[in-house]
Design a protein around this motif. Structure first.
Motif, short mmCIF file in Angstrom:
data_model
loop_
_atom_site.label_atom_id
_atom_site.label_comp_id
_atom_site.label_asym_id
_atom_site.label_seq_id
_atom_site.Cartn_x
_atom_site.Cartn_y
_atom_site.Cartn_z
N ASP A 1 1.06 -1.29 -0.16
CA ASP A 1 0.06 -0.11 0.04
C ASP A 1 0.86 1.14 -0.08
N GLY A 2 2.02 1.08 0.76
CA GLY A 2 2.81 2.23 0.80
C GLY A 2 3.64 2.58 -0.50
N ARG A 3 3.91 1.67 -1.18
CA ARG A 3 4.43 1.80 -2.50
C ARG A 3 3.42 2.33 -3.38
N ARG A 4 2.20 1.68 -3.47
CA ARG A 4 1.05 2.29 -4.47
C ARG A 4 0.89 4.03 -4.19
N LEU A 5 0.86 4.37 -2.84
CA LEU A 5 0.71 5.70 -2.50
C LEU A 5 1.74 6.43 -2.87
N ARG A 6 3.03 6.12 -2.81
CA ARG A 6 4.21 6.74 -3.15
C ARG A 6 4.18 7.07 -4.69
N GLY A 7 3.84 5.80 -5.60
CA GLY A 7 3.61 5.72 -6.88
C GLY A 7 2.61 6.65 -7.33
N HIS A 8 1.56 6.64 -6.64
CA HIS A 8 0.48 7.65 -7.05
C HIS A 8 0.82 9.11 -6.72
N ARG A 9 1.56 9.46 -5.86
CA ARG A 9 2.10 10.89 -5.58
C ARG A 9 3.10 11.22 -6.69
N THR A 10 4.00 10.13 -7.04
CA THR A 10 5.07 10.59 -7.86
C THR A 10 4.26 10.76 -9.49
N ARG A 11 3.14 10.29 -9.61
CA ARG A 11 2.53 10.25 -10.83
C ARG A 11 1.72 11.65 -10.78
N GLU A 12 1.26 11.96 -9.72
CA GLU A 12 0.50 13.23 -9.70
C GLU A 12 1.43 14.40 -9.83
N SER A 13 2.41 14.30 -9.29
CA SER A 13 3.42 15.39 -9.24
C SER A 13 4.07 15.66 -10.64
N VAL A 14 4.34 14.45 -11.36
CA VAL A 14 4.90 14.63 -12.70
C VAL A 14 3.89 15.30 -13.32
N LEU A 15 2.63 14.81 -13.53
CA LEU A 15 1.33 15.30 -14.42
C LEU A 15 1.26 16.79 -14.02
N GLU A 16 1.24 17.20 -12.81
CA GLU A 16 1.13 18.58 -12.72
C GLU A 16 2.44 19.51 -13.20
N ALA A 17 3.56 18.92 -13.01
CA ALA A 17 4.61 19.79 -13.43
C ALA A 17 4.51 19.61 -14.92
N ALA A 18 4.09 18.38 -15.68
CA ALA A 18 3.90 18.54 -17.12
C ALA A 18 2.76 19.38 -17.39
#
Length: 211
Positions: free
Chosen positions: A5-22
């Motif tokens: 679950d922790g990995r999924r959460l970190r992955g989701h946060r990474t994805r959101e951060s990348v998309l916001e920056a993009a």
């Protein structure tokens, strides 16, 4: 399970951060200006980590369009609909849009104006996604106009599709004009023009701001 679950959460946060920056990057550089390597460097993560989410550039571009649409809904549409209906909601959408551009939330003020110009003559999945978003946006504004007519706030003869087009065209014009001309003047003129179109068709113009 907690580790997963922790990995999924970190992955989701990474994805959101990348998309916001993009979205922010694409508002000036366009969707073709996106680079996974550049995004990874800017966020301090590995490029290989991004490929787990987006194996190619087109997949990333489509995800960025969806992220920009979600941002638009969160910052412009939902606040306008909070406790409002009909003409009040329609005007709140225009004000929220101008405020979003004026802030500016994005360095290029509007992701979609940049993307429409970039892909308007380039058929394919990216253009299809952008077209679908534009159709949905115009349908949303048209529905608010119809709701306002039903409520007796706009005159029965109000041209629904034409007014929806005019409101969007005025909003889009702000973006490029504010880059080239004195921004405060552009925003003041855009607000006045939007109000003039709505006041023209309103059954009670005094329910809208005077200027």
């Amino acid at each position: 399970m907690p580790t997963t679950d922790g990995r999924r959460l970190r992955g989701h946060r990474t994805r959101e951060s990348v998309l916001e920056a993009a979205v922010a990057t694409a508002s000036t550089a366009g969707l073709d200006g996106l680079s996974l390597a550049q995004l990874a460097t800017g966020l301090g993560i590995s490029k290989s980590a991004l490929f787990t989410h987006w194996p190619d550039k087109q997949t990333l571009q489509l995800a960025v369009i969806d992220q920009a649409a979600a941002q638009w809904a969160d910052r412009i549409v939902r606040p306008a609909l909070d406790g409002r209906h009909g003409l009040a909601a329609l005007w709140a959408v225009q004000e929220n849009r101008l405020a979003f551009y004026a802030a500016p939330v994005l360095p290029g003020r509007c992701f979609f104006v940049t993307a429409y110009t970039e892909f308007d003559d380039r058929p394919g999945p990216v253009q299809d996604r952008l077209r679908a978003q534009l159709v949905q946006w115009e349908a949303f504004q048209a529905n608010l106009i119809r709701e306002s007519i039903t409520a007796g706030e706009l005159r029965p003869e109000t041209p629904v599709q034409l007014l929806a087009f005019e409101l969007d065209a005025l909003g889009q014009a702000v973006v490029t004009r504010a880059r080239l001309l004195e921004a405060d003047t552009v925003f003041a003129e855009a607000r006045a023009a939007l109000l003039a179109r709505l006041r023209h068709w309103a059954t009670r113009p005094d329910t809208l701001p005077a200027a």
